[in-house]
Design a protein around this motif. Sequence first.
Motif, PDB file in Angstrom:
ATOM      1  N   ASN A  66      51.425   1.176  -4.661  1.00  0.00           N
ATOM      2  CA  ASN A  66      50.565   0.759  -6.093  1.00  0.00           C
ATOM      3  C   ASN A  66      50.400   2.068  -6.852  1.00  0.00           C
ATOM      4  OD1 ASN A  66      50.166  -1.985  -5.164  1.00  0.00           O
ATOM      5  ND2 ASN A  66      48.026  -1.381  -4.342  1.00  0.00           N
ATOM      6  N   GLU A  99      54.373  -2.771  -3.996  1.00  0.00           N
ATOM      7  CA  GLU A  99      53.049  -3.401  -4.882  1.00  0.00           C
ATOM      8  C   GLU A  99      52.388  -4.054  -3.652  1.00  0.00           C
ATOM      9  OE1 GLU A  99      52.209  -3.059  -7.692  1.00  0.00           O
ATOM     10  OE2 GLU A  99      53.991  -1.915  -8.663  1.00  0.00           O
ATOM     11  N   ALA A 100      50.933  -3.906  -3.628  1.00  0.00           N
ATOM     12  CA  ALA A 100      50.272  -4.610  -2.441  1.00  0.00           C
ATOM     13  C   ALA A 100      48.838  -5.106  -3.081  1.00  0.00           C
ATOM     14  CB  ALA A 100      49.839  -3.575  -1.565  1.00  0.00           C
ATOM     15  N   GLN A 101      48.406  -6.194  -2.637  1.00  0.00           N
ATOM     16  CA  GLN A 101      47.409  -6.740  -3.110  1.00  0.00           C
ATOM     17  C   GLN A 101      46.696  -7.350  -1.822  1.00  0.00           C
ATOM     18  OE1 GLN A 101      47.536  -9.636  -6.247  1.00  0.00           O
ATOM     19  NE2 GLN A 101      45.584  -9.773  -6.489  1.00  0.00           N
ATOM     20  N   ALA A 102      45.400  -7.197  -1.633  1.00  0.00           N
ATOM     21  CA  ALA A 102      44.495  -7.703  -0.629  1.00  0.00           C
ATOM     22  C   ALA A 102      43.482  -8.610  -1.339  1.00  0.00           C
ATOM     23  CB  ALA A 102      43.923  -6.725   0.278  1.00  0.00           C
ATOM     24  N   GLY A 103      43.210  -9.908  -0.873  1.00  0.00           N
ATOM     25  CA  GLY A 103      42.141 -10.652  -1.528  1.00  0.00           C
ATOM     26  C   GLY A 103      40.878 -10.470  -0.771  1.00  0.00           C
ATOM     27  N   VAL A 212      46.928  -9.970   3.180  1.00  0.00           N
ATOM     28  CA  VAL A 212      47.446  -8.867   2.055  1.00  0.00           C
ATOM     29  C   VAL A 212      48.857  -9.320   1.979  1.00  0.00           C
ATOM     30  CG1 VAL A 212      47.855  -7.241   4.194  1.00  0.00           C
ATOM     31  CG2 VAL A 212      47.890  -6.484   1.872  1.00  0.00           C
ATOM     32  N   THR A 213      49.211  -9.066   0.573  1.00  0.00           N
ATOM     33  CA  THR A 213      50.614  -9.482   0.226  1.00  0.00           C
ATOM     34  C   THR A 213      51.194  -8.220  -0.427  1.00  0.00           C
ATOM     35  OG1 THR A 213      50.093 -11.762  -0.371  1.00  0.00           O
ATOM     36  CG2 THR A 213      52.063 -10.949  -1.238  1.00  0.00           C
ATOM     37  N   THR A 308      53.471 -11.456   3.464  1.00  0.00           N
ATOM     38  CA  THR A 308      52.006 -11.930   3.671  1.00  0.00           C
ATOM     39  C   THR A 308      51.677 -12.097   4.880  1.00  0.00           C
ATOM     40  OG1 THR A 308      51.979 -13.018   1.274  1.00  0.00           O
ATOM     41  CG2 THR A 308      50.036 -13.266   2.849  1.00  0.00           C
ATOM     42  N   ASN A 339      40.398  -2.356   1.940  1.00  0.00           N
ATOM     43  CA  ASN A 339      41.366  -3.104   1.317  1.00  0.00           C
ATOM     44  C   ASN A 339      42.563  -2.259   1.214  1.00  0.00           C
ATOM     45  OD1 ASN A 339      39.998  -5.534   1.266  1.00  0.00           O
ATOM     46  ND2 ASN A 339      40.175  -5.765  -1.175  1.00  0.00           N
ATOM     47  N   GLU A 340      42.066  -0.936   0.782  1.00  0.00           N
ATOM     48  CA  GLU A 340      43.271   0.057   0.792  1.00  0.00           C
ATOM     49  C   GLU A 340      43.950   0.297   2.008  1.00  0.00           C
ATOM     50  OE1 GLU A 340      44.082   4.577  -1.182  1.00  0.00           O
ATOM     51  OE2 GLU A 340      41.875   3.974  -0.386  1.00  0.00           O
ATOM     52  N   GLN A 343      46.336  -2.709   2.393  1.00  0.00           N
ATOM     53  CA  GLN A 343      47.553  -2.562   1.743  1.00  0.00           C
ATOM     54  C   GLN A 343      48.452  -1.652   2.089  1.00  0.00           C
ATOM     55  OE1 GLN A 343      45.623  -1.547  -2.139  1.00  0.00           O
ATOM     56  NE2 GLN A 343      44.801  -3.706  -2.453  1.00  0.00           N
TER      57      GLN A 343
END
Length: 418
Positions: A66, A99-103, A212-213, A308, A339-340, A343
């Motif tokens: 990111n 690119e990483a994203q956690a819900g 996390v994706t 994921t 969350n970081e 990711q």
Amino acid sequence: MKPDSKHFYQLSYEERLEKLKQQTGLSLDQVDLLKSHFDETGAVLIENYLTNYQLPEGIVPNLRVNGKNYWLPLVTEEPSVIAAASHGAKLLSADNGIEAQAGQRLVEGQVIVQTTAFTQLDQLIRQQQISILAVADQSHPSLKKYGGGAKKVVCRQLDESLSSVEIQVAVGEAMGANIVNTMAEAVANWLEQHKYQVVMSILSNAGTYQMVTVTGQVAVTKLAKKGLSGSQVANKIATASHIAQIDSKRAVTHNKGIMNGIDALVMALGNDWRAVESAIHLAAVVDNQYRGLSQWQVQGDKLVGTMTIPLPLGMVGGATKVLPLARINRQIANVTTVNEAMQVGAALGLAQNLAALVALVTEGIQRGHMSLQVKSLALANGATPAEIPVILTKIGSQQPDATEIKMIITAIRNSKGE
């Protein structure tokens, strides 16, 4: 009181060592080695403490996630893990990197109820949801101050006589095991007061709501290697990825490569790598088949990988603040929230995976792997760390066995008059 009249856990540290020496035939030198790694924190942390078992720690520099570069500490005994992760990180470093994203992150607890009347239980849970959540929150009231707490409770039928009442909890920066266990037991007491027979209550390590994706891409031209064009390598990687989706035997090894990096980081941060392994391998089962966690496809002039996974981590509690090296490693990694960390951990797994696949479809996994394994082989056969560079020079590109290594060590020492 003689040591033999006590249970092992009742023995003092010195008595424990003496007992172990008697039972196993350890030498004085071996006992002294155990003592040399004694640590007061470790002695308090676990039962029947003996010594601190140390593993090497290294750094993967500049994993870009990111748009931010991370230097990640990895704890591993396996040669080539850090080299591979570093190579994968470099391949995926263009632009913002991976690119990483956690819900939203929730930890689940289960209360297993024995009943043949599922519909009646389900209706009770639906009608009394607010009351049940309040019961859970009252068992751990400090969570509410930070916006956490019990968020939802549902009922799921397991078979004709067993049901699972499941509570979903926002645990903040903690991994949450103790929090959720406490809440699950409070809900179990509530159900027993409503005349239900509870079999057990405990958190679930499934990680269903800790996903996390990550997505990474590399220009096909960067993959050219060993007489193969970048396009050829990219297409072979895509095929290898497909094989991991259709063949469970290949998927196990595919996923082991991903976990090489993730486990090593989780250990370095003082987290529960067994919980992480359990959750991730459950997520690999899709439509009743164990599959590769990542998927790679050629899209135009890019090789694109996606993954994921659940990543149940914590930044507070457990050993994260008890172990001094875990605190240092957290500072090195420069991750400030769960969350970081999720990711970055998943991104590391994707980078590790790419490097393994590149090696696998080009020169083969053994060449790079064994060149690093030679150091371990030499040490295992009596070489000193100072002798390793000389041994590597003498063997060149060969892959020696233990006998050949011992002959080289003998020759080196004879040349020095030893």
